[in-house]
Motif scaffolding. Structure first.
Motif, mmCIF file in Angstrom:
data_model
loop_
_atom_site.group_PDB
_atom_site.id
_atom_site.type_symbol
_atom_site.label_atom_id
_atom_site.label_comp_id
_atom_site.label_asym_id
_atom_site.label_seq_id
_atom_site.Cartn_x
_atom_site.Cartn_y
_atom_site.Cartn_z
ATOM 1 N N LYS A 74 0.731 -1.129 -0.174
ATOM 2 C CA LYS A 74 -0.133 0.006 -0.302
ATOM 3 C C LYS A 74 0.996 1.312 0.188
ATOM 4 N N ARG A 75 0.438 2.374 -0.498
ATOM 5 C CA ARG A 75 0.758 3.869 -0.501
ATOM 6 C C ARG A 75 0.750 3.879 0.989
ATOM 7 N N VAL A 76 1.986 4.437 1.281
ATOM 8 C CA VAL A 76 2.439 5.411 2.707
ATOM 9 C C VAL A 76 1.680 6.916 1.883
ATOM 10 N N HIS A 77 1.064 6.895 3.214
ATOM 11 C CA HIS A 77 -0.886 8.067 3.365
ATOM 12 C C HIS A 77 -0.041 9.245 4.946
ATOM 13 N N THR A 78 -0.066 8.004 6.036
ATOM 14 C CA THR A 78 -0.177 9.248 7.341
ATOM 15 C C THR A 78 1.052 8.944 7.717
ATOM 16 N N GLU A 79 0.858 9.635 8.608
ATOM 17 C CA GLU A 79 2.230 9.896 9.506
ATOM 18 C C GLU A 79 2.499 8.581 10.654
ATOM 19 N N ALA A 80 1.261 7.986 10.388
ATOM 20 C CA ALA A 80 1.693 6.658 11.403
ATOM 21 C C ALA A 80 2.122 6.164 10.138
ATOM 22 N N GLU A 81 1.484 5.143 9.029
ATOM 23 C CA GLU A 81 2.688 4.480 7.904
ATOM 24 C C GLU A 81 4.059 5.167 7.193
ATOM 25 N N LEU A 82 4.035 6.321 7.627
ATOM 26 C CA LEU A 82 5.009 6.570 6.834
ATOM 27 C C LEU A 82 6.257 6.523 8.627
ATOM 28 N N LYS A 83 6.014 5.955 9.620
ATOM 29 C CA LYS A 83 7.363 5.773 10.985
ATOM 30 C C LYS A 83 6.990 4.605 10.676
ATOM 31 N N GLU A 84 6.594 3.183 10.187
ATOM 32 C CA GLU A 84 6.360 2.257 10.064
ATOM 33 C C GLU A 84 6.993 1.405 9.159
ATOM 34 N N TRP A 85 7.236 2.822 7.826
ATOM 35 C CA TRP A 85 8.000 2.819 6.224
ATOM 36 C C TRP A 85 9.505 2.935 7.649
ATOM 37 N N ILE A 86 9.379 3.665 7.582
ATOM 38 C CA ILE A 86 10.881 4.063 8.456
ATOM 39 C C ILE A 86 11.448 2.965 8.967
ATOM 40 N N LYS A 87 11.085 2.612 9.941
ATOM 41 C CA LYS A 87 11.569 1.380 10.848
ATOM 42 C C LYS A 87 12.231 0.389 9.603
ATOM 43 N N VAL A 88 11.506 -0.106 8.923
ATOM 44 C CA VAL A 88 11.825 -1.095 7.877
ATOM 45 C C VAL A 88 13.216 -0.995 6.943
ATOM 46 N N TYR A 89 12.840 1.043 6.327
ATOM 47 C CA TYR A 89 13.923 1.216 5.957
ATOM 48 C C TYR A 89 15.180 1.147 6.431
ATOM 49 N N ILE A 90 15.247 1.197 7.956
ATOM 50 C CA ILE A 90 16.152 1.028 8.470
ATOM 51 C C ILE A 90 17.020 0.108 8.295
ATOM 52 N N ASP A 91 15.974 -1.665 8.856
ATOM 53 C CA ASP A 91 16.367 -2.540 9.264
ATOM 54 C C ASP A 91 17.615 -3.246 8.081
ATOM 55 N N GLY A 92 16.330 -2.344 6.984
ATOM 56 C CA GLY A 92 16.581 -3.794 5.526
ATOM 57 C C GLY A 92 17.693 -2.921 5.069
ATOM 58 N N TYR A 93 18.206 -1.755 5.566
ATOM 59 C CA TYR A 93 19.550 -0.963 4.766
ATOM 60 C C TYR A 93 19.993 -0.808 5.472
ATOM 61 N N GLN A 94 20.430 -1.493 6.842
ATOM 62 C CA GLN A 94 20.698 -1.375 8.180
ATOM 63 C C GLN A 94 22.084 -0.022 8.088
ATOM 64 N N LYS A 95 20.609 0.824 8.162
ATOM 65 C CA LYS A 95 21.214 2.110 9.076
ATOM 66 C C LYS A 95 21.270 2.390 10.803
ATOM 67 N N PRO A 96 21.957 3.045 11.191
ATOM 68 C CA PRO A 96 21.791 3.461 12.432
ATOM 69 C C PRO A 96 20.649 3.589 12.714
#
Length: 195
Positions: free
Chosen positions: A118-140
């Motif tokens: 699903k496309r990210v529209h809300t702040e809550a969805e964006l926060k979930e997206w950021i968590k997966v992004y950080i885990d997936g790319y192994q960002k600090p």
């Protein structure tokens, strides 16, 4: 830079993808035919340059955020490697890009059982997206607030840059972005490893 084949087109899309961050606040950029560099905390990316420009780019690099990364592609100069090494760069990872023509009808996604996107529209969805992004790319994890601010701004000010969250059995599992160009699009995907 002359585009000769599909890998060159992919490289051009990735360059434009990164340079799109210049439209966000507090970003520094150089965007000329000779050099492309973006410093948008926490990102510090050298995208394209002749070897004589690397020290100039490093001089403008933000002291905050990640160590500078330099992306090497098909258009990079043959003697770029020694100059990067001289300036403290070492090989980090191989990057992959893809190209998809919107008009292409042959590509059909059959789907995976238990997966939805699903496309990210809300702040809550964006926060979930950021968590997966950080885990997936192994960002600090300390850059989580910076990533949130940067991508929130992109979402609010453009309809050319979409974020997508993939759910596997209702758990956030994939973070993807879609950058629209005139007749083509480029998509980058990171996968969370614990699905």
């Amino acid at each position: 830079m002359k585009i000769k084949n599909q890998s060159d087109i992919v490289e051009q899309h990735l360059i434009q993808h990164w340079m799109y961050f210049q439209h966000t606040k507090k970003s520094l950029k150089v965007d000329t035919p000779e050099m492309k560099w973006i410093s948008a905390s926490p990102y510090n990316r050298g995208i394209y340059a002749g070897t004589r420009h690397i020290e100039t780019a490093l001089g403008m690099c933000s002291s905050e955020g990640e160590e500078p990364l330099w992306i090497v592609g098909p258009s990079s100069y043959d003697n770029l490697g020694p100059v990067l090494h001289k300036n403290g760069f070492v090989p980090y990872e191989k990057w992959i890009g893809m190209i998809q023509h919107i008009q292409e009808k042959e590509y059909v996604h059959t789907g995976v059982e238990g997966f939805q996107c699903k496309r990210v529209h809300t702040e809550a969805e964006l926060k979930e997206w950021i968590k997966v992004y950080i885990d997936g790319y192994q960002k600090p994890k300390e850059y989580q607030a910076d990533f949130l601010e940067r991508f929130r701004e992109l979402m609010q000010h453009t309809d050319q840059y979409h974020l997508y969250l993939g759910l596997y059995h209702n758990r956030p599992a994939v973070a993807g972005s879609l950058f629209f160009m005139t007749v083509q699009r480029v998509c980058t995907v990171s996968l969370q490893l614990d699905i």
